[in-house]
Design a protein around this motif. Structure first.
Motif, short mmCIF file in Angstrom:
data_model
loop_
_atom_site.label_atom_id
_atom_site.label_comp_id
_atom_site.label_asym_id
_atom_site.label_seq_id
_atom_site.Cartn_x
_atom_site.Cartn_y
_atom_site.Cartn_z
N PRO A 47 74.83 130.70 -62.49
CA PRO A 47 75.82 130.73 -61.40
C PRO A 47 77.22 130.41 -61.91
O PRO A 47 77.40 129.73 -62.92
N ASN B 9 74.34 138.73 -55.62
CA ASN B 9 75.59 138.40 -56.29
C ASN B 9 76.81 138.73 -55.44
O ASN B 9 77.85 138.08 -55.53
N ALA C 135 83.34 137.26 -55.47
CA ALA C 135 83.12 138.69 -55.60
C ALA C 135 83.87 139.43 -54.50
O ALA C 135 84.15 138.89 -53.45
N ARG D 51 72.02 142.51 -57.39
CA ARG D 51 73.39 142.91 -57.05
C ARG D 51 73.75 142.48 -55.64
O ARG D 51 74.87 142.01 -55.39
N GLN E 168 70.54 134.88 -64.79
CA GLN E 168 71.98 134.69 -64.71
C GLN E 168 72.30 133.22 -64.47
O GLN E 168 71.50 132.49 -63.89
N ALA F 154 80.88 135.69 -58.80
CA ALA F 154 80.11 136.45 -59.79
C ALA F 154 79.48 135.51 -60.81
O ALA F 154 80.15 134.63 -61.35
N PRO F 155 78.18 135.68 -61.10
CA PRO F 155 77.50 134.83 -62.07
C PRO F 155 77.74 135.30 -63.50
O PRO F 155 78.41 136.31 -63.74
N GLN G 95 69.59 133.55 -58.73
CA GLN G 95 70.30 134.05 -59.90
C GLN G 95 69.63 133.59 -61.19
O GLN G 95 69.53 134.35 -62.16
N TYR H 150 78.21 130.65 -51.23
CA TYR H 150 77.59 131.95 -50.98
C TYR H 150 77.47 132.18 -49.48
O TYR H 150 77.16 131.27 -48.71
#
Length: 475
Positions: free
Chosen positions: A120, A413, A40, A410, A118, A418-419, A113, A93
């Motif tokens: 990963p 993430n 991201a 958000r 979501q 980005a997932p 996530q 991360y």
């Protein structure tokens, strides 16, 4: 004949569809995915600060920088603009030095996530799997996954158990998880528990994490027995304080025999109790909401079952939260001020533990406190901290995208790749993991093939009937 050919063609197409779906089902699983996802653009920094397990290279003390500042208005912490160090792999991360908590924070971020519906990114999944040693163990962190693990590699029961819990949400990961569990079994202590280092004294946090990992893979914790025929719950119950009057009869759980400070007697520990409550009711870190019932009551001093001890622990947590609306930790060493400091990490863990046990009403005040005060703490401590708050929100049925004005999803993430949104995850309670849901064995390939074949048969049948109807009309 035309109808037969048509049906055969439909079944052949269905078979192709099944193969495609089956490949999709294992993507990110044991089949190595292709090109990693790009990170991201606005990742957040992270400090190595997991608060659930015991202090260890991968799990340092909780709440190093608690704060009481309000975060009631939507905001993106200024720290999110910090550049991501180029030396860190794109699938990881956080931006802080991962040597103390790399696998831990990766696992919690992936679980966060998942709780938010979501999946990963492939690069995140591959990074985590690439950390595993040939023995099945996960280290705290290894910078070069291509180099074999050796005697100097700091393998870590906490990191290994957290990784198993994270991988259990993906599907197609069973060989990886079983290899990790086999290693955990090989380092199980004689009393049935685990320490934060292999062979170290059993503690409630590490033992509870392993119980959660076993539960997530559908394995009864009591089936994992040590050389002296003890299992994880034996070790955990050995750290449970009895009920009654006095500081040593609170119903809570000690971190380990001797406590964190090395005292001779059992001393109730907030974070250890929160972890043990989850383990006592057979759950892992991500838990679906449970209908609230009567307040917990501490009772029973002997012959405790794991669940009864967990409910005693819940009574301890409820009582502690009732005083100030949050849990505290001791002041930092070397400071002259002896005032206890608010601990958002342990408070978030306590909220999740209480709500998962049916005591959401007793966690309501702490949840509101977190909404007002935990934002700056999470911004400073990064992925694992955001995940802890998402766990608390998820377990209480609170929207993590509007947590006291913060969009926790958000913000999490933004700390890594980005997932992929997976709406079906939110439709299936996380508690179903133990009964063959998305976790454990995952959404099995055989199910995918079966669904595809059934669809093909149904379509063929409809086309066949349509063909017959046309023949009748012609007659």
């Amino acid at each position: 004949m035309t109808t037969v050919r048509r049906s055969a063609a439909v079944l052949a197409a269905s078979a192709v569809l099944c193969v495609t779906l089956a490949q999709t089902a294992v993507a990110g699983g044991d089949v190595r995915a292709p090109s990693p996802d790009a990170p991201a653009s606005t990742p957040a920094p992270s400090t190595a600060n997991p608060s659930t397990p015991a202090p260890a290279p991968s799990s340092p003390p909780a709440g190093t920088s608690p704060t009481t500042s309000s975060t009631s208005t939507p905001a993106t912490p200024a720290a999110l603009s910090a550049p991501r160090p180029g030396a860190l792999p794109p699938g990881l991360y956080g931006t802080a030095d991962p040597t103390r908590d790399g696998v831990w924070r990766q696992s919690l971020a992936m679980l966060g996530q998942y709780a938010a519906g979501q999946r990963p990114a492939n690069s995140a999944i591959l990074w985590l799997k690439g950390q595993q040693c040939a023995s099945g163990a996960f280290p705290t962190y290894r910078a070069d996954p291509t180099a074999p693990c050796d005697a100097d590699t700091a393998t870590d029961p906490n990191a290994t158990a957290a990784a198993v819990q994270a991988l259990s949400t993906l599907g197609g990961q069973r060989p990886v998880m079983l290899s990790a569990l086999n290693w955990l079994r090989s380092v199980q202590n004689a009393d049935g528990g685990w320490g934060h280092t292999p062979g170290g004294p059993s503690d409630a946090n590490s033992t509870s994490l392993v119980i959660g990992a076993l539960s997530a893979t559908g394995i009864r914790p009591s089936s994992f027995r040590s050389s002296e025929d003890h299992h994880a719950y034996d070790a955990l119950l050995g750290l449970a304080l009895p009920c009654g009057k006095g500081a040593d009869r609170t119903g809570g759980f000690a971190y380990q025999r001797g406590g964190r400070a090395g005292t001779a007697k059992l001393v109730a520990d907030n974070d250890a109790t929160a972890a043990a409550v989850l383990a006592g009711v057979g759950k892992r870190m991500v838990v679906a909401p449970v209908k609230a019932g009567p307040a917990p009551v501490c009772r029973g001093t002997s012959g405790l079952t794991p669940e009864r001890a967990a409910r005693n622990g819940a009574a301890y947590l409820a009582s502690a939260l009732a005083k100030t609306g949050h849990l505290d930790r001791p002041p930092l060493p070397g400071t002259s001020d002896s005032t206890p400091l608010a601990d958002p990490g342990s408070t978030a863990d306590a909220v999740a533990a209480l709500a998962s046990s049916g005591y959401a009403n007793q966690a309501a005040g702490a949840l509101e406190w977190l909404k007002k005060h935990a934002g700056p703490w999470a911004a400073e401590n990064g992925p694992a901290a955001y995940a802890q708050l998402i766990f608390a929100a998820h377990t209480t049925g609170t929207d993590p995208r509007n947590f006291g004005g913060l969009d926790l999803v958000r913000l999490l993430n933004a700390t890594g790749p980005a997932p992929t949104p997976v709406p079906s995850i939110t439709a299936q309670p996380v508690a179903e993991i133990q009964s063959g849901g998305l976790g454990g064995t995952g959404f099995g390939i055989l199910w995918v093939i079966g669904i595809g074949v059934a669809a093909g048969v149904a379509i063929g049948y409809l086309l066949s009937n349509r063909g017959r109807a046309g023949q009748h009309q012609q007659l």
